[in-house]
Design a protein around this motif. Sequence first.
Motif, PDB file in Angstrom:
ATOM      1  N   GLU A 114      12.164  -3.993   3.023  1.00 21.45           N
ATOM      2  CA  GLU A 114      11.047  -3.102   2.719  1.00 21.45           C
ATOM      3  C   GLU A 114      10.546  -3.312   1.286  1.00 21.45           C
ATOM      4  O   GLU A 114       9.346  -3.273   1.024  1.00 21.45           O
ATOM      5  CB  GLU A 114      11.494  -1.652   2.917  1.00 21.45           C
ATOM      6  CG  GLU A 114      10.370  -0.634   2.866  1.00 21.45           C
ATOM      7  CD  GLU A 114       9.519  -0.628   4.125  1.00 21.45           C
ATOM      8  OE1 GLU A 114       8.469   0.010   4.110  1.00 21.45           O
ATOM      9  OE2 GLU A 114       9.919  -1.290   5.118  1.00 21.45           O
ATOM     10  N   LYS A 148       8.552  -6.461   1.457  1.00 24.16           N
ATOM     11  CA  LYS A 148       7.334  -6.284   2.250  1.00 24.16           C
ATOM     12  C   LYS A 148       6.254  -5.545   1.480  1.00 24.16           C
ATOM     13  O   LYS A 148       5.064  -5.899   1.553  1.00 24.16           O
ATOM     14  CB  LYS A 148       7.680  -5.531   3.533  1.00 24.16           C
ATOM     15  CG  LYS A 148       6.495  -5.293   4.445  1.00 24.16           C
ATOM     16  CD  LYS A 148       6.937  -4.554   5.698  1.00 24.16           C
ATOM     17  CE  LYS A 148       5.757  -4.267   6.615  1.00 24.16           C
ATOM     18  NZ  LYS A 148       6.177  -3.521   7.828  1.00 24.16           N
ATOM     19  N   LYS A 149       6.634  -4.534   0.726  1.00 20.77           N
ATOM     20  CA  LYS A 149       5.644  -3.756  -0.028  1.00 20.77           C
ATOM     21  C   LYS A 149       5.264  -4.408  -1.354  1.00 20.77           C
ATOM     22  O   LYS A 149       4.393  -3.896  -2.057  1.00 20.77           O
ATOM     23  CB  LYS A 149       6.176  -2.345  -0.280  1.00 20.77           C
ATOM     24  CG  LYS A 149       6.229  -1.498   0.982  1.00 20.77           C
ATOM     25  CD  LYS A 149       6.473  -0.035   0.663  1.00 20.77           C
ATOM     26  CE  LYS A 149       6.372   0.831   1.908  1.00 20.77           C
ATOM     27  NZ  LYS A 149       6.556   2.277   1.608  1.00 20.77           N
TER      28      LYS A 149
END
Length: 680
Positions: free
Chosen positions: A18, A21-22
């Motif tokens: 995450e 991904k961000k």
Amino acid sequence: MGDTVRYLMEEMIPELEELEKKGYFSRSEIKQIVLKRQDFEYHLKRRAAMKKDFLRYIDYESKLEELRRHRKKALGIKGKKGPAEVGIIRRIHFIFDRATRKFKADLSLWVDWLKYCKQSKSSKQFSKVVTKALHRHSHVAALWIEAAAWEFEHNGHVAAARALMQQGLRHCRTDEGLWGEYLRMELLYVARLRARRDVLGLPNPQTPEDIAQLLQAHKTPGKRKRGAAEAADGGADPEAAEAAVRAVLTGAVARVVIKGAAQALPASVALRRRFLAVLAQFDFPGIAELRDAVYDNLAADFAADESAWDLCARRHWLQGGLQELPADSSQEEPAAGREGVLVAAEPSTSGATFDEAAHRQCCDVYQAALQAAPTTRMYALYAAYMGKRTALLLAAAAAGSDHAVEAAATVGAELLALHHQAFESGHSSQELCGQWVRWALRLSQPKVALRAARRACERWPASAAAWSSRLQLELQLHSRRQRSADELFSTLQAGLTAVSACEGAELWSLALQAVQPGDKDWGRLLDTLYLSLAPGPRGPVSGGMGAVTAGLVARVHEVQGADAARALYSRLLSVPPAGCDLFKAAIKVEQQEQLAAAGSSGRGTAGAGARREGEARMRKLYEAAVDAYGSEDVELWLQYASFEQSALKGVGDIYWRATKALSDPDAFIELYRQSQLGSA
């Protein structure tokens, strides 16, 4: 161990994905994070895991979270929080949990965890942590205060906060800080409740008659219990319920706290002082009655305690323009103790009024205290008040207040009379006598100051401070030709004889200022100096009598020449040396003489002979100095090595001896290498 670490690393995968991904971290940065965390985990899983391993891990994760927040702001990432936003915070809590399970008795870890909960706004986690901490450390009052403050300030649960305070007092019944914070919380609750009723338009008890009536109703057991019960279950007597609420609004609960604390700590004046400090922070109807209750308790239970009398007198000080110091004040306080101290308020530019009535009330309390507890400490506290009062009035007089001039003279005379009374009654001290002298000088009473200084020397003949104060005054009189040279020397000799040489460096400095080389009393002064040094121990490396004798040798060399200086330092070195400074001063004399001989004689036979004689004298002085102070003085060895090097001699032997003689040769070795590099 490897399987456990691998399991923990696998649990990080969703969070790390995450984060990538961000866009918080790149893939290469994620790899670095994984390697770093794996290294920390292996450190935590070893058999002898240490506290610093957990702290380093927490510090790394905290910096990582700070970087993530910075990048979130820079990238403008918004949206619902997910594993990327809360994962690192959860991990830090997980590390703290493991650390506290490993080191259960370490209070600092629990405190750090609570601080981090506040910092990260982890409210639910804070409640869990403080519960665990109180289970492990129920005897620590600060944790109970922290838990109650969280319930009161953050959650707004007054009943829960009160319950925590009461539970804490069951575990820490004699903790003054906990009682003080409990009282503060109850008063703060009353202040907020009164403010809320003002906003809602509900009446608050204001007049003393209202408060007295409510207090009388509160003291009646039947009415108090019936009103409280009906207020709790919504009974049919709203007047009794309202009376109970209004009693709370005047501090009825706080009064119960004060009473319970007095029963738990019946002999603690510090607790009463803490209560008065807390009460001073609030100003609503009922506070005055609470304050009076504390003062009544002090007067009744501490009739022979100086601090209690000081607190009772302090209640009148605010009326007279003085402000109380906070409990942790670092300002100057009276010598008798570091508690119960006041400081003068800053005077206004237009002058300050002198409240004679308040001053008399305060003095009456102190006079009664001197009758009940005639001690040195009581006199010191009384003198501290009078001194602060006088300082305030003198400042106001300097600002142009005519009334303050007369009042300062009156109070100043009372202050000097108080010091005289303390001395005559046998309850003075060296510090109080010093204050007597200083205040007499400040009030332009030099004769009183000199008389006080002389009496101090009579009572404490071995006190260097008393003689120093007296000699300074005697020197001032001598400079004004009000004291003959014979009288001055007699005083000097009496003081120098009474005080040991190791404590009388300041006295000898004053004596050497008064008597110059060549004066008729110069020889007698040197004889006194020699006799005082003869039985004494070896002096310090720097300062003390060594610095005094070094200055003496330098002055004799300047005024009377090298032969007189050599005779003086030879005589002084024939007894235990006063200090290493004396050796250095003698060496400096020889250096200056050698330079002067080299300049006047040139390179002839006479110049070479004088140079050899000077080098021999300096080498002899250096040898005597290192024999006496070679284990302590690094600079002395460096100077010796530099001298031998300038004389074209080998310094290997000096270097070897220094490393063997010094207790810490590392500093010498480093400085010696630096000096060699600088001269290369």
